[in-house]
Structures are given as C-alpha cells and as structure tokens.
Design a protein around this motif. Structure first.
Motif, PDB file in Angstrom:
ATOM      1  N   THR A 114       0.848  -1.400   0.229  1.00  0.00           N
ATOM      2  CA  THR A 114      -0.091  -0.132   0.063  1.00  0.00           C
ATOM      3  C   THR A 114       0.871   1.220  -0.049  1.00  0.00           C
ATOM      4  OG1 THR A 114      -0.144  -0.468   2.312  1.00  0.00           O
ATOM      5  CG2 THR A 114      -2.088  -0.783   1.125  1.00  0.00           C
ATOM      6  N   ILE A 115       0.767   2.172  -0.926  1.00  0.00           N
ATOM      7  CA  ILE A 115       1.399   3.319  -0.978  1.00  0.00           C
ATOM      8  C   ILE A 115       0.539   4.419  -0.829  1.00  0.00           C
ATOM      9  CG2 ILE A 115       2.839   4.555  -2.626  1.00  0.00           C
ATOM     10  CD1 ILE A 115       3.220   1.994  -4.141  1.00  0.00           C
ATOM     11  N   THR A 116       0.486   5.473   0.007  1.00  0.00           N
ATOM     12  CA  THR A 116      -0.101   6.476   0.309  1.00  0.00           C
ATOM     13  C   THR A 116       0.673   7.904  -0.085  1.00  0.00           C
ATOM     14  OG1 THR A 116      -0.485   5.261   2.320  1.00  0.00           O
ATOM     15  CG2 THR A 116      -1.511   7.403   1.983  1.00  0.00           C
ATOM     16  N   TRP A 117      -0.040   8.642  -0.703  1.00  0.00           N
ATOM     17  CA  TRP A 117       0.758   9.957  -1.127  1.00  0.00           C
ATOM     18  C   TRP A 117       0.035  10.708  -1.103  1.00  0.00           C
ATOM     19  CZ3 TRP A 117      -0.657   6.448  -4.737  1.00  0.00           C
ATOM     20  CH2 TRP A 117      -1.477   7.104  -5.731  1.00  0.00           C
ATOM     21  N   ILE A 118       0.489  12.374  -0.908  1.00  0.00           N
ATOM     22  CA  ILE A 118      -0.421  13.554  -0.792  1.00  0.00           C
ATOM     23  C   ILE A 118      -0.319  14.548  -2.044  1.00  0.00           C
ATOM     24  CG2 ILE A 118      -1.004  15.426   0.544  1.00  0.00           C
ATOM     25  CD1 ILE A 118       0.437  14.207   2.987  1.00  0.00           C
ATOM     26  N   ILE A 119      -1.243  14.633  -2.662  1.00  0.00           N
ATOM     27  CA  ILE A 119      -0.985  15.806  -3.606  1.00  0.00           C
ATOM     28  C   ILE A 119      -1.553  17.196  -3.348  1.00  0.00           C
ATOM     29  CG2 ILE A 119      -1.634  16.365  -6.289  1.00  0.00           C
ATOM     30  CD1 ILE A 119      -2.002  13.387  -6.816  1.00  0.00           C
ATOM     31  N   VAL A 127       4.278   8.745   5.447  1.00  0.00           N
ATOM     32  CA  VAL A 127       3.158   9.642   5.389  1.00  0.00           C
ATOM     33  C   VAL A 127       1.843   9.374   6.520  1.00  0.00           C
ATOM     34  CG1 VAL A 127       0.972  10.616   3.961  1.00  0.00           C
ATOM     35  CG2 VAL A 127       3.298  10.004   2.886  1.00  0.00           C
ATOM     36  N   GLU A 128       1.904  10.213   7.362  1.00  0.00           N
ATOM     37  CA  GLU A 128       0.946   9.937   8.440  1.00  0.00           C
ATOM     38  C   GLU A 128      -0.577  10.134   7.845  1.00  0.00           C
ATOM     39  OE1 GLU A 128       1.196  11.396  12.742  1.00  0.00           O
ATOM     40  OE2 GLU A 128       3.035  11.474  12.065  1.00  0.00           O
ATOM     41  N   LEU A 129      -1.332   9.125   8.180  1.00  0.00           N
ATOM     42  CA  LEU A 129      -2.942   9.193   7.844  1.00  0.00           C
ATOM     43  C   LEU A 129      -3.586  10.272   8.581  1.00  0.00           C
ATOM     44  CD1 LEU A 129      -3.412   5.336   7.706  1.00  0.00           C
ATOM     45  CD2 LEU A 129      -2.824   6.878   5.837  1.00  0.00           C
ATOM     46  N   PRO A 130      -4.323  11.021   7.734  1.00  0.00           N
ATOM     47  CA  PRO A 130      -5.196  12.308   8.415  1.00  0.00           C
ATOM     48  C   PRO A 130      -6.163  11.843   9.432  1.00  0.00           C
ATOM     49  CG  PRO A 130      -5.877  11.618   6.281  1.00  0.00           C
ATOM     50  CD  PRO A 130      -4.802  10.612   6.515  1.00  0.00           C
ATOM     51  N   VAL A 141       9.468  18.145   8.866  1.00  0.00           N
ATOM     52  CA  VAL A 141       9.144  17.746  10.313  1.00  0.00           C
ATOM     53  C   VAL A 141       9.186  16.279  10.328  1.00  0.00           C
ATOM     54  CG1 VAL A 141       7.668  17.826  12.413  1.00  0.00           C
ATOM     55  CG2 VAL A 141       8.355  19.966  11.255  1.00  0.00           C
ATOM     56  N   SER A 142       8.542  15.687   9.435  1.00  0.00           N
ATOM     57  CA  SER A 142       8.201  14.140   9.445  1.00  0.00           C
ATOM     58  C   SER A 142       9.538  13.423   9.319  1.00  0.00           C
ATOM     59  CB  SER A 142       7.435  13.795   8.188  1.00  0.00           C
ATOM     60  OG  SER A 142       7.537  12.406   8.200  1.00  0.00           O
ATOM     61  N   LEU A 143      10.713  14.095   8.522  1.00  0.00           N
ATOM     62  CA  LEU A 143      12.043  13.605   8.284  1.00  0.00           C
ATOM     63  C   LEU A 143      12.576  13.426   9.772  1.00  0.00           C
ATOM     64  CD1 LEU A 143      12.760  14.872   5.050  1.00  0.00           C
ATOM     65  CD2 LEU A 143      12.469  12.545   5.409  1.00  0.00           C
TER      66      LEU A 143
END
Lengths: 567, 482
Positions: free
Chosen positions: A198-203, B185-188, B435-437
């Motif tokens: 599963t790959i999650t990304w933000i645009i 990527v933290e889930l919102p 910040v995540s890094l």
C-alpha cells in the motif's frame, strides 16, 4: 612486565561513535557535501545508549554517527564527484572573476554529474523494498512538481518531477491500483496498492505557489532528498511499465519534449496539457491478460473466517476496479480537474471538459450519453435531463464506499453530507455508531431506513383507510398458499427429532475447548481482551437501548402533535 | 560577266593625309566595337542558351537575415579597400603565356600536396567527430532522468565510477532497517477532512486543545519559576533603595558636626578597634591551646610562659597538634588481644551454624522472599518494555536543538466551507515533510544559522567632513577678505 594500560574510550561505546565534526575531518568534506552524501547514501545520525561515554566524556549533545557508517561512506565513489564539484566551483568562480568567458563556457559544459543508480540499488536491494519506501518519495515529488525554479531547486528538477509523477499516475490508472481517496484541508490523499504494497501519497491542492519562509525549511536538504527520489521513482516507473507491457518512457501527444519553452510562457497551458495527458490511455506493446488471482482454500492457522474475509475483500476490489465503467463524466470548469480525471480514469470512466477552455476534450457538453455532470456551483443555467448534476464529492465518496452512492444527496446546490476519512481503524465495530453515521458507510442501510420511514408514513396514511387494505391483505396470502400447495409434492420422511439448541451447545463446547488450548503465556491477555470486548458490547447495547427508547418516545409524541394540529 | 555597280575610283594614297582620308576601316571598327561591347556586357542574348539566360527563382527576394547572419555574410565578401586592385573588365589578357611567379600551392610537389589534402580531410573529420561526440555526451549528461534499464533485473552490471572495480565495501547491517516505527505519510485525522462530520471535527479540536493546554501549562510553570521570582522595580525606586542601603549605619545627622571633632573621633575609633582586635586574637588563641598548654607547660617556667605570650608571632608557626608518642603494648596485652580475637571468631562460627539450622526451618519464608523478588523484577521488566515501546514512538535525541513540531493541521468551524470550490488550504506540506523526516530520525533537528553580516566600519573621508566650511572654506574666506 606490566601489560600496557588501556586508553579510555578505545573500546566500547566510546570507540563506536563519532561526532559529526570528526566525520567531516575524516571524509575531508565540507558540511554541505557531507549532509548531501549522508542523505543520498541513507546514513543517519544515531542516538547512543550512554551519551557521555559515546562523546568521549564531552558534555553537551552532539550529533553522533557510527564509526562503521562513516567508514562505509569513505568507500563511496561519489565522494570523488563531490570533491570534483568543489574544484569545478573554484574554477568557474575564478574564470568568472577574470571574465574569461571562453574557459567559463568550457567548464560549464563539462560540469561533473552524480550518478546515483548504484546507490538506489544498494539501498533498495529488491523492487518491493523500493515500493515500500515510495510514500515519502511520491509526496515530495508531487510537491516539487509544483515549484517554480528557485534557489536550490533548479528548473530541470521540478520538470523531471512533473514528468515522473505523471508517469506514475498513468501506471496507477493502467494497473487500476487506486484504493482510497480523501480530500483533506492539506491536500488530496491517495492510497494505491501496487504489488501488494500500500502506497499513500499527498497531492497538494492546486493553488498558486506560496513562498516558504527560509527559517522553517532547509531547501537545500529537501532538494537533495528530491534529487535521490527522482532517480528512485524513475527506476520504479521503468519496472512498473515493463511489468504491464507498456513502453517506457511513455509518449503523450500533447506533451512534447520541447514543452519547456511553453512552460515558461504560461503555466496554465502546461497544467492543461498535463491533465489532457492523463486522459489519454497508453499504448500497450502486447495485449496481456489480467491475471485473476484465485485465493486458495488452504487450512492455515488463520482459520476459515479470515479466508472468507480475504475472499470478500478480493471480490470488493474486483468490483471497485470497474466502478465507473460505462459512465461518462463531464467536468464543469470550476471543478479541480487533475484529481478527478485521475480518479475517474482509474475506475474505468470516461471524462471530458469544456473544449473551448482547455485542451484535449474528448466529447462535448451537449453529448446525450453523458451520465454525470460534475458541478461545484449552486446552479447552472442550461441543464440536460439525461444526466445527473452532482458535486465532486460524490466521486470521492463513491470510491471510498466502493459502490456508486445514491446521487440524491450530492445534487447540485445540496448541502453535502460530511466527507469521511477512509483511513479509519478497523476496530470501529467495537464502538457505538449511530444509525445515521452507519448509513453513510453502508448505503443499503440508508435505503432500509428510507423504506422504513416511508412505511411509517404510509402506515399513518393507512390508518385512515385501513379497512380496504386489510381485506386485500387477508385475501392475498390465502391465494398464494393454494398456488404453492399445488406445486409441491409430499413424501413420507423419517421421523427425526431435532433438538434446536443441540448444535449451539456443541459449538459452544468446542469453543470452550479451544479457549483452553490457549498458551499460558497469552491467557491473561486473552482474558482481558474478551472482557474489554464484552464491556464495549455492553456499552453499545446500552446506547442502542437508550436510542430506541428515545425514538419511541419521539414517535409517541408525533401523532399527538399531529392531532393537536388537526384540532 | 557583268560587273555590278560603278567602278571604283582610283585614288592616290600617297600622302599620309590622303591615306587617312580614303582607307575604309569602318567594318573593322564596328567589329572591334562589337568585341568591346561583348567584353563589357557579355555575349549577345541570341547566342546564349536558356540555362545561361534564366535562373529558377527558389529563394525569396527579400531574405530576412538576422543581424548576425548579415554580419557573417559581409565578412565573406572581399574588403572594400582592395576593390581598386581587382580588374574591372572582362578583357582577356592579350598575352596568353604571360610569365608570372607561381603561387606557393603551385610550387608544391604533387606527392606532398596529396598528403596534405589527406591530412586536412582527416582534420575536418576529427573536428566534426569531436563535435558529435560532445553533443552526444552532453545529451547523456545534462538530461536528468534517462532511465533505460531495469535496476532490479537479473543480469545487470552497474557502471560504477572506476573501470577497475574494487570489491565494494559491505554496507552496514542496519542500512535497510527503518529508523523509526512511524509511517512516512501519516494518515490524516478524520477531522482534517475538507467537509468533516461534526463529531470528527470536535475530536480533532479536542486533541488540539489538549496539546495547547499542555504547552500553556509548561510556559506558565517556566514563567513562575524564572521570571516571576523577581519583583519588578522601576529604575528610580531602585536607585533610591540602593542609596538607602548603602548609607545604612551612617548617621546623616552627624554631618552637622565640625570636621575636627570628626577627626578626633576617628582617631579614637581607630585606637579602640586596634585594642579590641588584639584582645580578641589573644582570647581565641588561648582557647585553642588551652588544653595542651596546660599539659605541656607543666615543666616550663612561668617566665618562659610569659616569654611565649610576648612573642605571639612565633607561636603561629608552631604546630597545634600534640607531638606523637610511641606507645608499646606489653607481651601480656598482646596475648590477651589474640585470645579475644579467637574467641570472637568461634562465637561467630557458632552463630552461623545455628543460623543454618534455623534456615532449614525457615525455607518456606525464604522461598516466598525469592518469589517476591522475582515478581518484582518481572514487573519491572514489563514496565521497562512498555516504556521502551513508548519511547520508540518518540523521536530520538540527535542534536542539541529540539524539533519544532507544528502539530495537527486544523480549521476552525467558520473556516470550513463545505465545498471544494471555496476550500481554504491549511498547513504546509513541505514543512510537514521536513518535520516528519526529523521525527523519523532521518534528519537531525537543527536551527537555521543566520549568517551574520560583517559589521561595516563607517567613517567619513577627510575631504567630505562636515566641518569643511569651518576649516577650509573659512581660511579661503579669510584670504579673500585680505
């Protein structure tokens, strides 16, 4: 003879760590080069168990590295390229100062370049490793693709980001890999499943570029990350394309290689072309048959329930992949096109937009076969009867619900139902969910409720003229019964006395036996788990009961009010 | 035979004059005129072929040349200064075989000429080749993102920097291990939706309120502990207080007295202080040495005692401690001591034996004790594990500065528009990534060092000083007046 006295910090933690300054000295690099090298190679600072010992008795907090890591960096060939850079900069600076333009041009034409292929391979030995670490890469690349050329972010870098992200979106479309979408205030969240990862990304939302404050983020560092990630993404794309029998690099009709000049002229045109490129399907080198993976019926430890769940999930996903197949969408001009085109194309829909405003519209607005017209404004002057006018959230919510939601709540000008996150935790079934919220996730319940409401309304109506209906109802079951009897044939069967609770009892017994088989190690945990579950179930039951009583009370009040009105 | 026309009149051409008059050269002249004209204008049109006469027009008459092209074209033309040297007639040289100096090229030997030609051709070829390869190299180099191989394929040899490949240094074992359990990527949070449900939004706000109140509490505490400890005083008040403190003990009323009396008093004071000091010193010394003086001075004369008292300065140097004395135990004493020791040992061993027997009876209690200790250790171990798990979620300390975490992004209710068109953006993805890094222990948190600009020393050049009127102009004025 006395043995030689051991020097302090020559073994143990003191010898294991190295301060950053010492590392710089050892590698003969400047701080900037060192940071760059570390980022590219994936070497990060460490936290020691005992800081005093690791810092060889020095006070304060220092950035520490493992000595072995630094030794590893010492053998990296690109360290020489970094040194070449230093020399190159000196030469260029000198030539510029002397106005020796001939040499300056020569130097600039032969600037040293870093080749990072082997580092990508080294850091991600397998393809799956690379896919697993793609979240960060994609988010940063999508972000940098929106950047203009600024200090530390050269134009060709952002152009490359644009190209690679576009290619990645295409692969998601071709593989039908998109699973979840979410519009947050920060940007669009997408979740795809490629090769089981599963790959999650933000645009980011499409707004104009806002300059970043220098004190917040170090652009130089972020740019170095992007430099590495572009290489990673390129190779991942290459492999994914070839895995789907697609030619790499893909050629888009509208996006010519010389479009850089256009980019300078007008950004809007460029964006329009990019969206257009999304709407064009890629050419396959050979027709490959999609593999249908059948889930085997092995008796694993997971138990039959899990296999059932997995099967259900697989079926759901299969359905999801063709969610918009056969549907034709038309995007009004105020709708953000890029995410919508991507989503609709991911699930097999057809999209078009105003051909006078943007390039690459495939069909006109007056096409009668359009099923959904996506609008984000309160009203439209000219409307067609043959299509639904829905707001863009319908597309997102349908994808998350894995089914086409009823459109009535999303009509143009309606106040939208809340956009819920698809990324909620699984143990939500152990919480009390009010029926309204549950309806949001499961449309069938909504329909049921609708029916129920309608029935109630009818009931109220029927009360007035119930006599006729009652007669009809009395007649109808009798007739049906007679018909059925005629068809069935009766044979004499053996007398078999079935104890209704016997099966239940046996199951319960088996369950208890299984409970006893739990290892001693986990028994307590199991016990507490079950207790917790019971508690939560009780709480849900209690809240449901309260709700029921409340509803009943309300239902009781309603007719009274009606009567009062009637009076 | 009919001879046409009139008979030609015979004319004498004896004299030069008559020769000139009667010879007919017109045809020759016309022929020569024609020839000259032909030389000037070219062959007559009737003679020329179509190809010679007409040219197929393929280029536009008015060619748009850039300035650079024009300049280049002009450069190919011969210089205007040499135009006069060029022949401007088409008349061929009447002497066909004119003797002239051969040019350098003509003088060259044939063999060498051939060689030369070959060499030149090679040179040209090399230049073009070089340019081609340069272009090719540039294409390869400057184009970022030329991905043309499967990095994870079966047979692949990555072209490393050097041709002779050394055995690569083995990577550290934990290179592929992730440094943190946190996701990239933290889930919102569901409340971060652009159109959140009321409950989710409230939950998010609750979280933010909690975090904020923590920060406020800490700030309050710090303020209480540091800033609020000190009372605030204005500058004037402080000055006054300082004055009053410093003048403590000085009787300001005494200022009225005359100077002489003050002086006298001072003298008196000095004397008194001296005496006091003297006596005090003596008293302390006396107290210190009292005991041993009495012991040691038993044999000394009183006179000596007085002497000692007189020169106190010597006394200071003498050690305070009494002198050591070598005491010897007698044999008897030693024997008794030995016997005592032996007895003590015996008693101890007896006690130990007794305890052993007692312990056998106490086995149950001991076991319980052991179990208690074990239980305690087990609990501690569990606690430690829990703490460790908790610590895993927190970022490690990698540098002296702390992470500046902006926390969750959120919107207040009034900012939420509920539709995509009028959506307002919140949060910054770039700083969020940064910040995540840092949180995932990939980057060390750092404060951006502000580059200090060097201080510029400013001074006015002597000629530009403001006082020029006073110094120079005044003198001039004075001079002019004179």
């Amino acid at each position: 003879m006395v043995s030689k006295r051991k020097k302090k910090y020559s073994t143990g933690e003191g010898a294991q760590f190295m301060t950053r300054k010492a590392a710089l000295k050892k590698l003969q690099l400047s701080l900037n080069d060192f940071r760059r090298l570390c980022i590219l190679k994936g070497i990060y600072p460490r936290e020691p168990r005992n800081r005093k010992r690791a810092q060889k008795g020095q006070s304060g907090i220092k950035t520490l590295y493992h000595v072995k890591d630094i030794q590893f960096l010492l053998h990296e060939p690109i360290i020489w390229r970094l040194r070449d850079y230093k020399i190159f900069n000196k030469k260029v600076g000198r030539a510029r100062a002397l106005k020796d333009f001939e040499n300056l041009k020569r130097y600039l034409n032969s600037h040293p370049t870093l080749k990072l292929d082997h580092i990508v391979k080294e850091r991600y030995p397998t393809f799956i490793d690379a896919l697993r670490d793609l979240d960060d890469c994609l988010t940063l690349c999508f972000l940098f693709s929106t950047f203009p050329s600024i200090a530390h972010v050269p134009r060709d870098q952002s152009a490359l980001c644009q190209r690679l992200t576009m290619e990645f979106l295409h692969i998601v479309i071709e593989a039908k890999a998109l699973r979840k979408v979410f519009i947050s205030i920060k940007g669009y969240y997408f979740q795809a499943e490629l090769k089981g990862q599963t790959i999650t990304w933000i645009i980011p939302h499409h707004f104009s570029f806002e300059p970043q404050q220098k004190s917040e983020v170090d652009f130089k560092i972020m740019s170095t990350f992007v430099e590495f990630y572009t290489i990673l993404l390129g190779f991942v794309n290459f492999r994914l394309y070839h895995g789907l029998n697609l030619h790499y690099p893909p050629k888009f009709v509208s996006m010519s290689p010389n479009s850089n000049e256009k980019l300078l002229v007008d950004e809007d045109i460029f964006v329009a072309e990019r969206v257009n490129a999304l709407n064009v399907s890629l050419l396959k080198t050979s027709d490959a048959v999609d593999e249908e993976i059948e889930i085997d019926n092995f008796n694993s430890e997971d138990g039959p329930e899990n296999i059932e769940d997995a099967k259900k999930e697989a079926e759901n996903i299969k359905k999801l992949k063709t969610l918009f197949k056969g549907l034709k969408f038309y995007l009004n001009r105020e709708v953000p096109r890029e995410p919508l085109v991507f989503i609709i194309r991911c699930f097999g829909g057809e999209v078009s937009w105003d051909k006078t405003l943007f390039v690459g519209a495939t069909f006109d607005e007056n096409d009668e076969s359009i099923t959904h017209h996506i609008v984000d404004r309160p009203s439209v002057s000219k409307q067609y009867i043959s299509r639904y006018y829905v707001q863009p959230q319908w597309v997102f919510d349908s994808v998350n619900a894995r089914d086409l939601l009823p459109v009535n709540k999303y009509f143009m000008g309606e106040v939208l139902p809340p956009h819920l996150s698809p990324f909620i935790d699984k143990d939500r079934d152990q919480q009390y969910i009010p029926p309204e919220e549950r309806a949001l996730y499961d449309p069938s319940i909504l329909e049921e409720q609708h029916k129920k409401d309608a029935m109630e309304m009818e009931d109220q109506d029927e009360d007035e003229d119930s006599d006729d209906d009652a007669k009809e109802e009395n007649e109808s079951p009798e007739t049906e019964n007679t018909k059925k009897k005629g068809k069935l044939s009766v044979t004499t069967g053996e007398v078999y006395k079935e104890i209704p609770w016997e099966k239940d009892r046996q199951e319960k017994q088996a369950y208890r036996l299984r409970e006893k088989m739990i290892k001693k190690k986990h028994r307590k945990l199991y016990k507490s788990m079950m207790e917790g579950r019971k508690d939560r179930a009780k709480e849900i039951w209690l809240l449901r009961k309260k709700r029921r009583l409340h509803d009943e009370k309300k239902a009781g009040e309603k007719p009274i009010k009606k009567k009062q009105k009637a009076k | 035979m009919a001879i046409s026309g009139t008979k030609r009149k015979r004319v004498s051409k004896k004299s030069k004059l008559s020769w000139r008059k009667h010879t007919k050269v017109k045809d020759i002249e016309t022929f020569l005129d024609d020839q000259r004209e032909e030389e000037r204008l070219g062959a007559p049109l009737e003679v020329l072929t179509n190809e010679q006469l007409f040219v197929l027009d393929t280029k536009p008459q008015t060619e748009l040349l850039t300035l650079r092209e024009k300049r280049r074209l002009r450069a190919t033309r011969p210089l205007k200064g040499f135009a006069a040297l060029q022949p401007h007639t088409g008349v061929p040289d009447p002497i066909k075989k004119r003797n002239r100096v051969k040019t350098k090229e003509e003088r060259q030997k044939k063999l060498i000429k051939k060689e030369d030609k070959n060499r030149k051709a090679k040179e040209i070829d090399a230049v073009s080749q070089r340019r081609l390869s340069e272009i090719r190299r540039e294409n390869e180099r400057n184009k970022r993102g030329n991905f043309s191989l499967d990095l994870w394929g079966d047979t692949i040899s990555l072209s490393s920097e050097s041709t002779i490949q050394k055995k690569a240094k083995e990577a550290p074992k934990d290179l592929h291990k992730k440094r943190s359990v946190l996701p990239a990527v933290e889930l919102p949070h569901p409340g971060m939706s652009y159109n959140p449900s009321f409950k989710d939004h409230q939950e998010l706000l609750q979280i933010i309120v909690q975090e904020e109140s923590k920060v406020i509490k800490k700030e309050k505490h710090l303020a209480r502990v540091t800033k609020d400890i000190f009372r605030k005083v204005s500058q004037d008040k402080q000055q006054k207080e300082w004055m009053s403190e410093m003048s403590q003990g000085l009787d300001l009323n005494q200022n009225m007295k005359s100077k002489s009396t003050i002086k006298k008093e001072e003298n008196y004071d000095r004397k008194a202080i001296k005496q006091e000091k003297h006596s005090a010193r003596r008293v302390t010394k006396d107290a210190q040495h009292n005991e041993w003086l009495t012991e040691t001075a038993q044999g000394l004369n009183i006179n000596e005692k007085i002497k000692e008292e007189e020169n106190e300065d010597d006394l200071d140097r003498i050690s305070i401690n009494p002198p050591t004395k070598n005491k010897k135990k007698t044999l008897q004493q030693r024997r008794k001591q030995r016997e005592q020791l032996e007895l003590e040992k015996q008693r101890a061993s007896l006690k130990r034996e007794k305890k052993k027997i007692g312990d056998i009876h106490k086995i149950k209690v001991l076991k319980q004790n052991l179990e208690k200790i074990e239980n305690k250790q087990k609990k501690l171990r569990e606690l430690r594990k829990v703490r460790l798990d908790k610590k895993k979620l927190e970022p490690k300390v990698l540098s002296s500065s702390k992470i500046d975490d902006p926390g969750f992004d959120f919107q207040m209710g009034e900012k939420i528009s509920g539709n995509l068109r009028s959506l307002q953006k919140e949060g910054n993805i770039l700083s969020d990534r940064f910040v995540s890094l840092q949180k995932r222990n990939i980057l060390e948190p750092s404060k951006r060092a502000h580059r200090k600009r060097p201080k510029i020393k400013k001074y006015v050049k002597p000629g530009h000083k403001d006082d020029w009127e006073v110094t120079i102009a005044r003198e001039n004025k004075l001079l002019s007046k004179k």
